[in-house]
Scaffold this motif. Structure first.
Motif, PDB file in Angstrom:
ATOM      1  N   LEU A   6       0.865  -1.175   0.000  1.00  0.00           N
ATOM      2  CA  LEU A   6       0.000   0.000   0.000  1.00  0.00           C
ATOM      3  C   LEU A   6       0.900   1.223   0.000  1.00  0.00           C
ATOM      4  O   LEU A   6       1.857   1.297   0.776  1.00  0.00           O
ATOM      5  N   GLY A   7       0.626   2.163  -0.879  1.00  0.00           N
ATOM      6  CA  GLY A   7       1.434   3.373  -0.924  1.00  0.00           C
ATOM      7  C   GLY A   7       1.058   4.231  -2.103  1.00  0.00           C
ATOM      8  O   GLY A   7      -0.075   4.185  -2.591  1.00  0.00           O
ATOM      9  N   LEU A   8       2.042   4.978  -2.609  1.00  0.00           N
ATOM     10  CA  LEU A   8       1.792   5.857  -3.742  1.00  0.00           C
ATOM     11  C   LEU A   8       3.106   6.097  -4.471  1.00  0.00           C
ATOM     12  O   LEU A   8       4.146   6.274  -3.837  1.00  0.00           O
ATOM     13  N   ALA A   9       3.035   6.067  -5.803  1.00  0.00           N
ATOM     14  CA  ALA A   9       4.187   6.323  -6.672  1.00  0.00           C
ATOM     15  C   ALA A   9       5.367   5.418  -6.335  1.00  0.00           C
ATOM     16  O   ALA A   9       6.509   5.838  -6.358  1.00  0.00           O
ATOM     17  N   GLY A  10       5.076   4.169  -5.986  1.00  0.00           N
ATOM     18  CA  GLY A  10       6.124   3.199  -5.695  1.00  0.00           C
ATOM     19  C   GLY A  10       6.696   3.275  -4.297  1.00  0.00           C
ATOM     20  O   GLY A  10       7.535   2.457  -3.925  1.00  0.00           O
ATOM     21  N   VAL A  11       6.266   4.244  -3.504  1.00  0.00           N
ATOM     22  CA  VAL A  11       6.729   4.365  -2.122  1.00  0.00           C
ATOM     23  C   VAL A  11       5.796   3.529  -1.236  1.00  0.00           C
ATOM     24  O   VAL A  11       4.588   3.776  -1.190  1.00  0.00           O
ATOM     25  N   VAL A  12       6.369   2.555  -0.553  1.00  0.00           N
ATOM     26  CA  VAL A  12       5.580   1.642   0.280  1.00  0.00           C
ATOM     27  C   VAL A  12       5.304   2.288   1.633  1.00  0.00           C
ATOM     28  O   VAL A  12       6.227   2.667   2.350  1.00  0.00           O
ATOM     29  N   PRO A  80      -4.293  -8.151 -15.041  1.00  0.00           N
ATOM     30  CA  PRO A  80      -3.821  -7.795 -13.695  1.00  0.00           C
ATOM     31  C   PRO A  80      -3.515  -6.299 -13.603  1.00  0.00           C
ATOM     32  O   PRO A  80      -2.985  -5.704 -14.538  1.00  0.00           O
ATOM     33  N   MET A  81      -3.885  -5.706 -12.493  1.00  0.00           N
ATOM     34  CA  MET A  81      -3.658  -4.277 -12.278  1.00  0.00           C
ATOM     35  C   MET A  81      -2.411  -4.100 -11.415  1.00  0.00           C
ATOM     36  O   MET A  81      -2.299  -4.718 -10.357  1.00  0.00           O
ATOM     37  N   GLN A  82      -1.498  -3.283 -11.898  1.00  0.00           N
ATOM     38  CA  GLN A  82      -0.248  -3.081 -11.188  1.00  0.00           C
ATOM     39  C   GLN A  82       0.213  -1.653 -11.433  1.00  0.00           C
ATOM     40  O   GLN A  82       0.897  -1.407 -12.414  1.00  0.00           O
ATOM     41  N   PRO A  83      -0.230  -0.685 -10.671  1.00  0.00           N
ATOM     42  CA  PRO A  83      -1.004  -0.778  -9.431  1.00  0.00           C
ATOM     43  C   PRO A  83      -2.507  -0.592  -9.658  1.00  0.00           C
ATOM     44  O   PRO A  83      -2.941  -0.201 -10.738  1.00  0.00           O
ATOM     45  N   LEU A  84      -3.267  -0.813  -8.598  1.00  0.00           N
ATOM     46  CA  LEU A  84      -4.680  -0.464  -8.527  1.00  0.00           C
ATOM     47  C   LEU A  84      -4.737   0.856  -7.766  1.00  0.00           C
ATOM     48  O   LEU A  84      -4.273   0.948  -6.633  1.00  0.00           O
ATOM     49  N   ARG A  85      -5.259   1.895  -8.420  1.00  0.00           N
ATOM     50  CA  ARG A  85      -5.291   3.230  -7.808  1.00  0.00           C
ATOM     51  C   ARG A  85      -6.711   3.531  -7.342  1.00  0.00           C
ATOM     52  O   ARG A  85      -7.669   3.355  -8.093  1.00  0.00           O
ATOM     53  N   VAL A  86      -6.836   4.002  -6.112  1.00  0.00           N
ATOM     54  CA  VAL A  86      -8.135   4.362  -5.542  1.00  0.00           C
ATOM     55  C   VAL A  86      -8.040   5.733  -4.894  1.00  0.00           C
ATOM     56  O   VAL A  86      -6.969   6.149  -4.445  1.00  0.00           O
ATOM     57  N   GLY A  87      -9.170   6.438  -4.861  1.00  0.00           N
ATOM     58  CA  GLY A  87      -9.239   7.713  -4.163  1.00  0.00           C
ATOM     59  C   GLY A  87      -9.493   7.462  -2.687  1.00  0.00           C
ATOM     60  O   GLY A  87     -10.180   6.510  -2.313  1.00  0.00           O
ATOM     61  N   ARG A  88      -8.928   8.291  -1.857  1.00  0.00           N
ATOM     62  CA  ARG A  88      -9.095   8.118  -0.404  1.00  0.00           C
ATOM     63  C   ARG A  88      -9.095   9.495   0.243  1.00  0.00           C
ATOM     64  O   ARG A  88      -8.043  10.099   0.437  1.00  0.00           O
ATOM     65  N   THR A  89     -10.304   9.998   0.538  1.00  0.00           N
ATOM     66  CA  THR A  89     -10.444  11.336   1.116  1.00  0.00           C
ATOM     67  C   THR A  89     -11.301  11.280   2.377  1.00  0.00           C
ATOM     68  O   THR A  89     -12.087  10.348   2.559  1.00  0.00           O
ATOM     69  N   GLU A  91     -13.913  12.985   3.040  1.00  0.00           N
ATOM     70  CA  GLU A  91     -15.332  13.078   2.675  1.00  0.00           C
ATOM     71  C   GLU A  91     -15.905  11.729   2.244  1.00  0.00           C
ATOM     72  O   GLU A  91     -17.080  11.445   2.468  1.00  0.00           O
ATOM     73  N   ALA A  92     -15.094  10.904   1.612  1.00  0.00           N
ATOM     74  CA  ALA A  92     -15.576   9.616   1.087  1.00  0.00           C
ATOM     75  C   ALA A  92     -15.559   8.509   2.129  1.00  0.00           C
ATOM     76  O   ALA A  92     -16.196   7.485   1.952  1.00  0.00           O
ATOM     77  N   GLY A  93     -14.826   8.684   3.184  1.00  0.00           N
ATOM     78  CA  GLY A  93     -14.699   7.621   4.172  1.00  0.00           C
ATOM     79  C   GLY A  93     -13.572   6.677   3.779  1.00  0.00           C
ATOM     80  O   GLY A  93     -12.917   6.847   2.762  1.00  0.00           O
ATOM     81  N   ASP A  94     -13.362   5.669   4.589  1.00  0.00           N
ATOM     82  CA  ASP A  94     -12.229   4.778   4.384  1.00  0.00           C
ATOM     83  C   ASP A  94     -12.642   3.485   3.693  1.00  0.00           C
ATOM     84  O   ASP A  94     -13.798   3.072   3.752  1.00  0.00           O
ATOM     85  N   TYR A  95     -11.686   2.872   3.052  1.00  0.00           N
ATOM     86  CA  TYR A  95     -11.862   1.533   2.502  1.00  0.00           C
ATOM     87  C   TYR A  95     -11.619   0.518   3.601  1.00  0.00           C
ATOM     88  O   TYR A  95     -10.976   0.810   4.606  1.00  0.00           O
ATOM     89  N   GLY A 111      -3.314   5.383   8.847  1.00  0.00           N
ATOM     90  CA  GLY A 111      -3.929   6.540   9.481  1.00  0.00           C
ATOM     91  C   GLY A 111      -5.179   6.923   8.709  1.00  0.00           C
ATOM     92  O   GLY A 111      -5.484   6.354   7.655  1.00  0.00           O
ATOM     93  N   PRO A 112      -5.919   7.904   9.199  1.00  0.00           N
ATOM     94  CA  PRO A 112      -7.177   8.276   8.539  1.00  0.00           C
ATOM     95  C   PRO A 112      -6.925   8.917   7.173  1.00  0.00           C
ATOM     96  O   PRO A 112      -5.850   9.461   6.921  1.00  0.00           O
ATOM     97  N   PRO A 113      -7.940   8.863   6.276  1.00  0.00           N
ATOM     98  CA  PRO A 113      -7.811   9.555   4.991  1.00  0.00           C
ATOM     99  C   PRO A 113      -7.615  11.052   5.227  1.00  0.00           C
ATOM    100  O   PRO A 113      -8.206  11.625   6.142  1.00  0.00           O
ATOM    101  N   THR A 114      -6.780  11.661   4.377  1.00  0.00           N
ATOM    102  CA  THR A 114      -6.538  13.104   4.502  1.00  0.00           C
ATOM    103  C   THR A 114      -6.608  13.761   3.132  1.00  0.00           C
ATOM    104  O   THR A 114      -6.379  13.109   2.110  1.00  0.00           O
ATOM    105  N   ALA A 115      -6.889  15.044   3.120  1.00  0.00           N
ATOM    106  CA  ALA A 115      -6.920  15.806   1.867  1.00  0.00           C
ATOM    107  C   ALA A 115      -5.519  15.902   1.258  1.00  0.00           C
ATOM    108  O   ALA A 115      -5.377  16.028   0.049  1.00  0.00           O
ATOM    109  N   GLU A 116      -4.487  15.830   2.077  1.00  0.00           N
ATOM    110  CA  GLU A 116      -3.114  15.911   1.583  1.00  0.00           C
ATOM    111  C   GLU A 116      -2.694  14.650   0.832  1.00  0.00           C
ATOM    112  O   GLU A 116      -1.756  14.677   0.049  1.00  0.00           O
ATOM    113  N   ARG A 117      -3.341  13.520   1.118  1.00  0.00           N
ATOM    114  CA  ARG A 117      -3.066  12.240   0.448  1.00  0.00           C
ATOM    115  C   ARG A 117      -4.383  11.680  -0.089  1.00  0.00           C
ATOM    116  O   ARG A 117      -4.920  10.722   0.459  1.00  0.00           O
ATOM    117  N   PRO A 118      -4.934  12.267  -1.163  1.00  0.00           N
ATOM    118  CA  PRO A 118      -6.253  11.874  -1.648  1.00  0.00           C
ATOM    119  C   PRO A 118      -6.270  10.602  -2.502  1.00  0.00           C
ATOM    120  O   PRO A 118      -7.321  10.207  -2.985  1.00  0.00           O
TER     121      PRO A 118
END
Length: 129
Positions: A6-12, A80-89, A91-95, A111-118
């Motif tokens: 789990l991460g973003l842009a290859g950063v775990v 196969p999806m590599q990566p699978l990208r999802v929004g996480r804000t 307002e939307a709540g958590d997965y 940690g909780p979803p944040t606007a800084e990491r959508p």
């Protein structure tokens, strides 16, 4: 062993040692639960069955979906999806990430979803032994 990163842009940000999982969430407007089952493979995340509890606001079940146990069940043939990208804000709540019979909010690892990491990416990766 292969598992889920789990991460973003290859950063775990977190690793989960599981070969299969269900990604679950509630639609932001309709508040209806969606679930997608994935298998973690060396080529990426392979979507299996998906389920939705109802329809509305751009979330209709596909024509070939089958109603069972109160949910529409269906399958999509996707590579196969590599990566699978999802929004996480906030307002939307958590997965939820469900595996080994238990569901966990992603906030347990991230940690909780944040606007800084959508956004969030999930991908298959080698796990440390």
């Amino acid at each position: 062993m292969i598992g889920l990163c789990l991460g973003l842009a290859g950063v775990v940000w977190a690793q989960v040692p599981t070969p299969t999982f269900t990604l679950a969430w509630n639609h932001t407007i309709e508040k209806i639960r969606w679930e997608e089952d994935y298998r973690v493979t060396p080529d990426g995340l392979l979507l299996g069955e998906a389920r939705i509890k109802g329809s509305g606001a751009g979330m209709d079940a596909p024509d070939d979906a089958e109603l069972r146990d109160g949910s529409w069940h269906y399958r999509r043939q996707l590579p196969p999806m590599q990566p699978l990208r999802v929004g996480r804000t906030p307002e939307a709540g958590d997965y939820q990430l469900c595996f080994e019979g238990t569901c966990h909010a992603l906030s347990e690892w991230l940690g909780p979803p944040t606007a800084e990491r959508p956004a969030l990416e999930l991908w298959s990766c080698a796990q440390a032994d």
